[in-house]
Design a protein around this motif. Structure first.
Motif, mmCIF file in Angstrom:
data_model
loop_
_atom_site.group_PDB
_atom_site.id
_atom_site.type_symbol
_atom_site.label_atom_id
_atom_site.label_comp_id
_atom_site.label_asym_id
_atom_site.label_seq_id
_atom_site.Cartn_x
_atom_site.Cartn_y
_atom_site.Cartn_z
ATOM 1 N N VAL A 156 2.401 -2.893 -2.217
ATOM 2 C CA VAL A 156 1.933 -1.543 -2.554
ATOM 3 C C VAL A 156 1.069 -1.562 -3.800
ATOM 4 N N VAL A 157 1.523 -2.251 -4.850
ATOM 5 C CA VAL A 157 0.759 -2.341 -6.108
ATOM 6 C C VAL A 157 0.677 -3.825 -6.472
ATOM 7 N N PRO A 158 -0.220 -4.553 -5.823
ATOM 8 C CA PRO A 158 -0.198 -6.024 -5.943
ATOM 9 C C PRO A 158 -0.465 -6.546 -7.348
ATOM 10 N N ASP A 159 -1.154 -5.774 -8.197
ATOM 11 C CA ASP A 159 -1.470 -6.266 -9.542
ATOM 12 C C ASP A 159 -0.375 -5.995 -10.573
ATOM 13 N N CYS A 170 -3.527 -0.814 -12.654
ATOM 14 C CA CYS A 170 -2.992 -1.376 -11.415
ATOM 15 C C CYS A 170 -3.210 -0.412 -10.254
ATOM 16 N N ASN A 171 -4.029 -0.829 -9.309
ATOM 17 C CA ASN A 171 -4.312 -0.013 -8.133
ATOM 18 C C ASN A 171 -3.286 -0.253 -7.047
ATOM 19 N N ALA A 228 -12.059 1.617 -3.540
ATOM 20 C CA ALA A 228 -12.961 1.178 -4.610
ATOM 21 C C ALA A 228 -12.122 0.924 -5.856
ATOM 22 N N PRO A 229 -11.560 -0.262 -6.002
ATOM 23 C CA PRO A 229 -10.553 -0.515 -7.040
ATOM 24 C C PRO A 229 -11.005 -0.209 -8.467
ATOM 25 N N ARG A 230 -12.196 -0.642 -8.861
ATOM 26 C CA ARG A 230 -12.634 -0.397 -10.237
ATOM 27 C C ARG A 230 -12.784 1.102 -10.506
ATOM 28 N N GLN A 285 2.503 2.812 -12.137
ATOM 29 C CA GLN A 285 1.067 2.956 -12.391
ATOM 30 C C GLN A 285 0.762 3.873 -13.572
ATOM 31 N N ILE A 286 1.745 4.632 -14.019
ATOM 32 C CA ILE A 286 1.572 5.388 -15.262
ATOM 33 C C ILE A 286 1.684 4.434 -16.453
#
Length: 303
Positions: free
Chosen positions: A31-34, A243-244, A250-252, A237-238
């Motif tokens: 879900v949030v790989p980074d 982290c996308n 569009a990740p960036r 992610q907060i």
């Protein structure tokens, strides 16, 4: 997993939370790989059990719709997965049975009384309840409503862009059964940039997750809230806004938008209302010397 309805009042706006489904969804690494493993483990004491299942490593989410009663009108924010849809690329959503219309009716919201439907973006779990099946055809589920659809998403996911660049069969299926019928019925309003619904509610473009992803801002009296769709899928992610989710196209751009919206929420003391938070469902965001953290969770009463 339990369907429910809950309510909170913000200024002159009543907010009803209608939860179709709540449970473990997919591994956090998917879900949030980074997001580093340590980020989950170090915050296990409050992430579990509402947002993360440590044993399986899966993110816990909710499929839900927010109902806003504002200025004498009834506004829906996102409409879930929709019943009986063909979603072969999304097993959880394939032939989904969530009974959104029944849940809304039990919460005191009849389909014919809905004035506005907001689709924050056009992913399958945000637009499926736009329509219902009647005699083998898909028709608007809320016959008197104006459907507010981000123009950039309508182009991207529609036939003019080959149904999401032709990458996923689900994109075509979602558009054809949940968006196109609303167009044919003449109930759609396409918008871009900003769109004011009433004196309390304003839509704002927040691209990145999808080209037309948007947020809905609520300002009434001294209360502020921002309904952010899939800007964040999990509270992690907060803590780590760069982290996308794996679903961001569009990740960036998505990361830049997330930083902007979250920092504004902290500055203006807006209650953050994501589409998929389980547990309390909404939270305040706070600045720290190192970035952002979570403030108090919203107090939501069961109806």
């Amino acid at each position: 997993m339990r369907a429910s309805a809950q309510t909170i009042v913000l200024g002159d706006v009543e907010v009803i939370r209608v939860v179709e489904w709540r449970g473990p969804f997919a591994p956090a690494s998917a879900v949030v790989p980074d997001a580093a493993v340590e980020l989950w483990n170090d915050n296990e004491d409050w992430l579990a059990p509402d947002h993360w299942e440590p044993g399986s490593g899966r993110v816990v989410i909710a499929i839900q719709t927010w109902v806003l009663r504002s200025g004498g009108r009834t506004v829906l924010v996102d409409t879930g997965v929709g019943d009986g849809r063909e979603r072969p690329d999304a097993p959880l959503f394939h032939h989904w049975r969530g009974d959104l219309l029944g849940l809304l009716t039990r919460a005191g919201v009849r389909p014919q009384d809905v004035d506005v439907v907001v689709n924050t973006h056009l992913h399958a779990d945000h637009v499926g309840g736009n329509t219902r099946g009647v005699d083998g055809e898909w028709v608007p589920a809320f016959p008197n409503a104006q459907y507010l659809v981000p123009a950039a998403d309508d182009f991207h996911f529609g036939p003019d862009n080959g149904y999401g660049d032709g990458l996923f069969e689900n994109d075509r299926l979602v558009y054809e059964d949940s968006v196109a019928p609303v167009h044919r019925a003449g109930r759609t309003v396409l918008w871009d940039g900003h769109h004011r619904i009433d004196e309390h509610l304003t839509l704002e473009s927040a691209p990145g997750h999808t080209p037309g992803s948007s947020v809905l801002r609520l300002a009434s009296g001294n209360d502020r809230a921002v309904f952010v769709g899939d800007l964040v899928h999990t509270p992690v992610q907060i803590l780590a806004p760069s982290c996308n989710s794996d679903f961001c196209l569009a990740p960036r751009q998505a990361a830049a938008t997330r930083h902007r919206i979250l920092h504004r929420a902290a500055e203006e003391r807006e209650l953050l209302v994501p589409a998929h938070f389980a547990g309390a469902g909404a939270v305040e965001v706070r600045r720290t010397s190192g970035g952002l953290t979570l403030g108090p969770w919203a107090t939501v009463d069961r109806t």
